[in-house]
Scaffold this motif. Structure first.
Motif, PDB file in Angstrom:
ATOM      1  N   ASN A  22       0.808  -1.231   0.000  1.00 33.40           N
ATOM      2  CA  ASN A  22       0.000   0.000   0.000  1.00 33.40           C
ATOM      3  C   ASN A  22       0.838   1.277   0.000  1.00 33.40           C
ATOM      4  N   ALA A  23       2.082   1.151  -0.420  1.00 32.17           N
ATOM      5  CA  ALA A  23       2.950   2.329  -0.502  1.00 32.17           C
ATOM      6  C   ALA A  23       3.350   2.558  -1.952  1.00 32.17           C
ATOM      7  N   VAL A  24       3.736   3.786  -2.282  1.00 28.95           N
ATOM      8  CA  VAL A  24       4.279   4.058  -3.605  1.00 28.95           C
ATOM      9  C   VAL A  24       5.782   3.818  -3.557  1.00 28.95           C
ATOM     10  N   LYS A  25       6.278   3.099  -4.555  1.00 25.30           N
ATOM     11  CA  LYS A  25       7.691   2.758  -4.591  1.00 25.30           C
ATOM     12  C   LYS A  25       8.443   3.779  -5.432  1.00 25.30           C
ATOM     13  N   LEU A  26       9.250   4.590  -4.767  1.00 27.27           N
ATOM     14  CA  LEU A  26      10.066   5.601  -5.430  1.00 27.27           C
ATOM     15  C   LEU A  26      11.531   5.391  -5.058  1.00 27.27           C
ATOM     16  N   SER A  27      11.931   4.125  -4.990  1.00 30.05           N
ATOM     17  CA  SER A  27      13.246   3.783  -4.462  1.00 30.05           C
ATOM     18  C   SER A  27      14.213   3.215  -5.495  1.00 30.05           C
ATOM     19  N   SER A  28      13.768   2.957  -6.715  1.00 28.27           N
ATOM     20  CA  SER A  28      14.627   2.223  -7.662  1.00 28.27           C
ATOM     21  C   SER A  28      14.858   2.920  -8.991  1.00 28.27           C
ATOM     22  N   ASN A  29      14.434   4.160  -9.126  1.00 32.00           N
ATOM     23  CA  ASN A  29      14.592   4.904 -10.378  1.00 32.00           C
ATOM     24  C   ASN A  29      13.986   4.173 -11.571  1.00 32.00           C
ATOM     25  N   GLU A  30      12.912   3.458 -11.304  1.00 35.87           N
ATOM     26  CA  GLU A  30      12.207   2.767 -12.376  1.00 35.87           C
ATOM     27  C   GLU A  30      11.306   3.742 -13.129  1.00 35.87           C
ATOM     28  N   ASN A  31      11.063   3.430 -14.396  1.00 32.22           N
ATOM     29  CA  ASN A  31      10.102   4.202 -15.167  1.00 32.22           C
ATOM     30  C   ASN A  31       8.709   3.917 -14.616  1.00 32.22           C
ATOM     31  N   PRO A  32       7.924   4.945 -14.272  1.00 28.86           N
ATOM     32  CA  PRO A  32       6.625   4.685 -13.639  1.00 28.86           C
ATOM     33  C   PRO A  32       5.550   4.207 -14.605  1.00 28.86           C
ATOM     34  N   TYR A  33       5.872   4.196 -15.898  1.00 23.43           N
ATOM     35  CA  TYR A  33       4.865   3.846 -16.887  1.00 23.43           C
ATOM     36  C   TYR A  33       5.132   2.452 -17.468  1.00 23.43           C
ATOM     37  N   PRO A  34       4.098   1.740 -17.869  1.00 24.23           N
ATOM     38  CA  PRO A  34       4.279   0.395 -18.414  1.00 24.23           C
ATOM     39  C   PRO A  34       4.979   0.435 -19.763  1.00 24.23           C
ATOM     40  N   PRO A  35       5.517  -0.693 -20.205  1.00 26.27           N
ATOM     41  CA  PRO A  35       6.158  -0.716 -21.526  1.00 26.27           C
ATOM     42  C   PRO A  35       5.168  -0.332 -22.622  1.00 26.27           C
ATOM     43  N   LEU A  36       5.685   0.177 -23.701  1.00 23.37           N
ATOM     44  CA  LEU A  36       4.838   0.499 -24.840  1.00 23.37           C
ATOM     45  C   LEU A  36       4.188  -0.769 -25.393  1.00 23.37           C
ATOM     46  N   ASP A  37       2.997  -0.622 -25.931  1.00 23.24           N
ATOM     47  CA  ASP A  37       2.290  -1.783 -26.487  1.00 23.24           C
ATOM     48  C   ASP A  37       3.118  -2.482 -27.559  1.00 23.24           C
ATOM     49  N   SER A  38       3.809  -1.704 -28.383  1.00 20.02           N
ATOM     50  CA  SER A  38       4.608  -2.303 -29.450  1.00 20.02           C
ATOM     51  C   SER A  38       5.742  -3.155 -28.898  1.00 20.02           C
ATOM     52  N   VAL A  39       6.308  -2.721 -27.769  1.00 19.28           N
ATOM     53  CA  VAL A  39       7.383  -3.486 -27.139  1.00 19.28           C
ATOM     54  C   VAL A  39       6.829  -4.753 -26.502  1.00 19.28           C
ATOM     55  N   VAL A  40       5.719  -4.627 -25.819  1.00 20.86           N
ATOM     56  CA  VAL A  40       5.085  -5.794 -25.192  1.00 20.86           C
ATOM     57  C   VAL A  40       4.739  -6.841 -26.244  1.00 20.86           C
ATOM     58  N   GLU A  41       4.257  -6.406 -27.384  1.00 19.97           N
ATOM     59  CA  GLU A  41       3.870  -7.348 -28.432  1.00 19.97           C
ATOM     60  C   GLU A  41       5.082  -8.122 -28.955  1.00 19.97           C
ATOM     61  N   VAL A  42       6.202  -7.439 -29.121  1.00 21.36           N
ATOM     62  CA  VAL A  42       7.421  -8.109 -29.574  1.00 21.36           C
ATOM     63  C   VAL A  42       7.879  -9.139 -28.550  1.00 21.36           C
ATOM     64  N   VAL A  43       7.837  -8.769 -27.272  1.00 24.66           N
ATOM     65  CA  VAL A  43       8.251  -9.702 -26.218  1.00 24.66           C
ATOM     66  C   VAL A  43       7.315 -10.904 -26.183  1.00 24.66           C
ATOM     67  N   ARG A  44       6.039 -10.645 -26.345  1.00 22.15           N
ATOM     68  CA  ARG A  44       5.059 -11.739 -26.346  1.00 22.15           C
ATOM     69  C   ARG A  44       5.346 -12.711 -27.500  1.00 22.15           C
ATOM     70  N   THR A 212      22.025   2.435 -20.876  1.00 16.32           N
ATOM     71  CA  THR A 212      21.161   1.359 -20.414  1.00 16.32           C
ATOM     72  C   THR A 212      19.768   1.509 -20.994  1.00 16.32           C
ATOM     73  N   PHE A 213      19.069   0.390 -21.105  1.00 14.95           N
ATOM     74  CA  PHE A 213      17.657   0.405 -21.490  1.00 14.95           C
ATOM     75  C   PHE A 213      16.744   0.336 -20.265  1.00 14.95           C
ATOM     76  N   SER A 214      17.312   0.373 -19.073  1.00 13.83           N
ATOM     77  CA  SER A 214      16.517   0.164 -17.862  1.00 13.83           C
ATOM     78  C   SER A 214      15.691   1.375 -17.474  1.00 13.83           C
ATOM     79  N   LYS A 215      16.176   2.565 -17.722  1.00 13.83           N
ATOM     80  CA  LYS A 215      15.561   3.772 -17.167  1.00 13.83           C
ATOM     81  C   LYS A 215      14.558   4.384 -18.124  1.00 13.83           C
ATOM     82  N   ALA A 216      15.034   5.197 -19.065  1.00 14.89           N
ATOM     83  CA  ALA A 216      14.120   5.891 -19.967  1.00 14.89           C
ATOM     84  C   ALA A 216      13.301   4.919 -20.813  1.00 14.89           C
ATOM     85  N   TYR A 217      13.910   3.809 -21.220  1.00 15.96           N
ATOM     86  CA  TYR A 217      13.208   2.857 -22.075  1.00 15.96           C
ATOM     87  C   TYR A 217      12.287   1.924 -21.294  1.00 15.96           C
ATOM     88  N   GLY A 218      12.428   1.890 -19.973  1.00 12.65           N
ATOM     89  CA  GLY A 218      11.521   1.102 -19.150  1.00 12.65           C
ATOM     90  C   GLY A 218      11.695  -0.392 -19.255  1.00 12.65           C
TER      91      GLY A 218
END
Length: 351
Positions: A22-44, A212-218
């Motif tokens: 029940n807390a917001v996680k602001l501890s890992s410098n993660e992108n707060p938004y989900p991957p783009l649909d186009s990226v998810v589709e490729v991974v799928r 890295t692809f971890s931050k801006a690219y999510g």
């Protein structure tokens, strides 16, 4: 008793940013938004092939990265996040009796990776305004110095190294010392005078750039980063890399993300705007904070760090606290950021 290296048993473990219910996680410098649909589709689409080993050379993504930055594929080395590529650099360049330098405080994995390699970490304190003290770093170079890491924007303080500062620095660094410009957060840096690592890579034989692809690219959960390095150095990074360390899913997602950079830029712009709003909100509450050019802000809380971190947690906000030093808070969605600022209303800015 089975022998284990004393140096390893004495190492502090790298601490992952924590979550609590029940807390917001602001501890890992993660992108707060989900991957783009186009990226998810490729991974799928690629998920059906996870019974097979990935292409160890990461040929397709290396070609795509090289084209993106107009460098040769032979100048690219990939790894499981830029932290793993940093480990490759240290392993390939430094061993027992050698020194690896970095600012402190900076990315907390640096001293761990250096000691794992059997080399000696040389932390150089930041300036009073939480920036790299390049003059002090130059003074600390010895004939045993093999690498110097320059993290810009710096994690966790968000401060940058300017183009002119890096120019003067590299003019005086011995050509035998490798300077690693770690640009993990460069996408969030909109300062006009910031260093451009690729510019110095093209002009200097002793410069490597980390991305890295971890931050801006999510893609933090898929683990892929890379170095842009002189060919000899890039070849050595590939020699010491963990075989098959970058999954086929990560490689495919990275290519899809590069293909969608315009769409991703819209999210980066939102995060930058939220960063400005959070910094203004902190100053309105009496906090003296320096500008940050990463996707996070830095609270210099000193001896009160544990107290402030406790108050944040009590109010449902998990940030990254460095005891006795400060607290790094990731820029999240507007709702997450509002919750963080509200949590600070109960904290005197003078603590």
């Amino acid at each position: 008793m089975v022998y284990q290296r004393d140096a390893v048993e004495a190492l502090p473990a790298y601490v992952q940013g924590k979550s609590i219910p029940n807390a917001v996680k602001l501890s890992s410098n993660e992108n707060p938004y989900p991957p783009l649909d186009s990226v998810v589709e490729v991974v799928r689409e690629r998920a059906a092939s996870i019974s097979l080993y990935p292409d160890m050379s990461a040929h397709d993504v290396v070609e795509r990265i090289a084209a993106r930055w107009q460098v040769r594929p032979s100048e690219i080395a990939v790894g499981a996040g830029s932290v793993e590529v940093a480990a490759q650099l240290i392993t390939a360049s430094a061993g027992s009796g050698d020194e690896v330098m970095f600012a402190w405080r900076s990315f907390e994995a640096y001293p761990i990776l250096v000691q794992v390699a059997g080399a000696t970490p040389v932390p150089v304190p930041l300036t009073a305004d939480d920036r790299h003290d390049l003059e002090a770093m130059l003074a600390a170079i010895t004939d045993r110095t093999r690498l110097v890491f320059v993290c810009t924007p710096n994690n966790p303080t968000g401060a940058i190294v300017t183009r002119d500062e890096m120019e003067r620095f590299l003019e005086r660094v011995p050509s035998s010392v490798l300077v690693v410009i770690d640009e993990a957060y460069a996408h969030f840096d909109d300062a006009e005078d910031s260093v451009d690592g690729l510019d110095f890579f093209r002009r200097c034989d002793n410069v490597v750039v980390l991305h890295t692809f971890s931050k801006a690219y999510g893609l933090a959960g898929l683990r892929i980063g890379y170095a842009i390095a002189p060919e000899r150095i890039a070849a050595n990074l590939r020699r010491v890399a963990v075989p098959f360390g970058v999954s086929a899913l990560a490689q495919a997602a990275a290519i899809a993300s590069l293909d969608a950079e315009d769409e991703l830029q819209e999210r980066i712009d939102v995060i930058r705007a939220e960063r400005a709003r959070v910094l203004a909100g902190l100053r309105d509450r009496g906090w003296q904070v320096f500008d940050s050019l990463g996707n996070f802000v830095w609270l210099r809380t000193g001896a009160s760090t544990t107290e402030v971190d406790g108050i944040l947690r009590e109010n449902g906000v998990v940030a990254r606290a460095f005891a006795g030093d400060g607290i790094r808070v990731t820029i999240g969605s507007p709702e997450m950021n509002d919750r963080f600022l509200a949590a600070l209303d109960g904290v005197p800015a003078s603590v």
